[in-house]
Write a protein that holds these residues in place. Sequence first.
Motif, mmCIF file in Angstrom:
data_model
loop_
_atom_site.group_PDB
_atom_site.id
_atom_site.type_symbol
_atom_site.label_atom_id
_atom_site.label_comp_id
_atom_site.label_asym_id
_atom_site.label_seq_id
_atom_site.Cartn_x
_atom_site.Cartn_y
_atom_site.Cartn_z
ATOM 1 N N ASP A 181 1.605 -15.565 26.857
ATOM 2 C CA ASP A 181 0.146 -15.992 26.598
ATOM 3 C C ASP A 181 -0.185 -15.709 25.199
ATOM 4 N N SER A 182 0.366 -14.536 24.610
ATOM 5 C CA SER A 182 0.153 -14.162 23.130
ATOM 6 C C SER A 182 0.867 -14.945 22.363
ATOM 7 N N GLN A 184 1.717 -18.055 22.886
ATOM 8 C CA GLN A 184 0.885 -19.351 22.982
ATOM 9 C C GLN A 184 -0.111 -19.253 22.303
ATOM 10 N N TYR A 185 -1.125 -18.409 22.168
ATOM 11 C CA TYR A 185 -2.101 -18.235 21.430
ATOM 12 C C TYR A 185 -1.730 -18.265 19.796
ATOM 13 N N ASN A 188 -0.911 -21.890 18.960
ATOM 14 C CA ASN A 188 -1.958 -22.588 18.813
ATOM 15 C C ASN A 188 -2.766 -22.552 17.399
ATOM 16 N N ARG A 189 -2.834 -21.333 17.161
ATOM 17 C CA ARG A 189 -3.290 -21.248 15.650
ATOM 18 C C ARG A 189 -2.479 -22.058 14.551
ATOM 19 N N ASN A 240 -7.161 -14.697 31.712
ATOM 20 C CA ASN A 240 -7.555 -15.442 30.466
ATOM 21 C C ASN A 240 -8.252 -16.743 31.067
#
Length: 289
Positions: A181-182, A184-185, A188-189, A240
């Motif tokens: 998830d980290s 992926q975040y 995305n940025r 999340n």
Amino acid sequence: MDYITVTAKNLDDAITEALVQLEVTSDRLDYEVIEKGSDGFLGFGRKQAVIKARRKEEPVVEVKAEKKEEKPVKVEKAAKVEKTEHAEKKESVKTETKNEFKKEQDFKKAPKKEVREETELAKVEPATIEACEKFVEDVLNAMNMEEVKVTSTVDEEGALSITMEGKNMGILIGKRGQTLDSLQYLTNRVANKMQDGYVRVKLDTEDYRRRRKETLENLAKNIASKVKRTRRTVALEPMNPYERRIIHSALQSDPAVSTHSEGEEPYRKVVVTLARRSGGSHNYEKYDK
């Protein structure tokens, strides 16, 4: 003044008892710890706290005669100032409370248009795909995971889906997918800095996303059954936004229960309650993005 000996179950209680007996405030107390005390094991071997305490000698303050007449005036002014400050603080608290309430109401009444704009995805440009793949590969290399195959596709929703294949991918997933998830975040940025419009990036490995989705859907149904059986509200562990949406969606068609989210990120969690008979509809959380 001579010391008094005070005994209590702990040090704090002993100090408090000394303050009461000597009728002084904490800044005027002089004490020595004789025994700190301990709880022992399962109540055995417990020792009480013991202190010796006395009043501190009050300092001698010389007051000039000519200032005695001014003292009542100063006290009166101080009282007025304190009263004014108290009134101002009270008014400030009222204003802040009204503002907080207004913000909360505005949040609850937020138009659905904002959510739809977030979910309207822009077309993913080739340069964005290349930048995201490079970023993921650089992170994997930094983690000494060099033999990993990175594949990118644009799925039916218009999101950029990046799949990673290799050995020991459990390290990349992490506990409950937190590492994945980290990453992926961050990806995305990177994507949303490359082009205009909103781009959503999904990272997956070893089919983790699908397996996690099935696990959460089964969890949601089991929780709903428990709520209906016990008629008690159940709060799930913090999740999340993506996982909270899965819970909301899984129970959306069940008229007997209602779901909403509580708390602040990253400790926000889904709460499942028994639906009211009058409403019978879900309080689906549209603000989980």
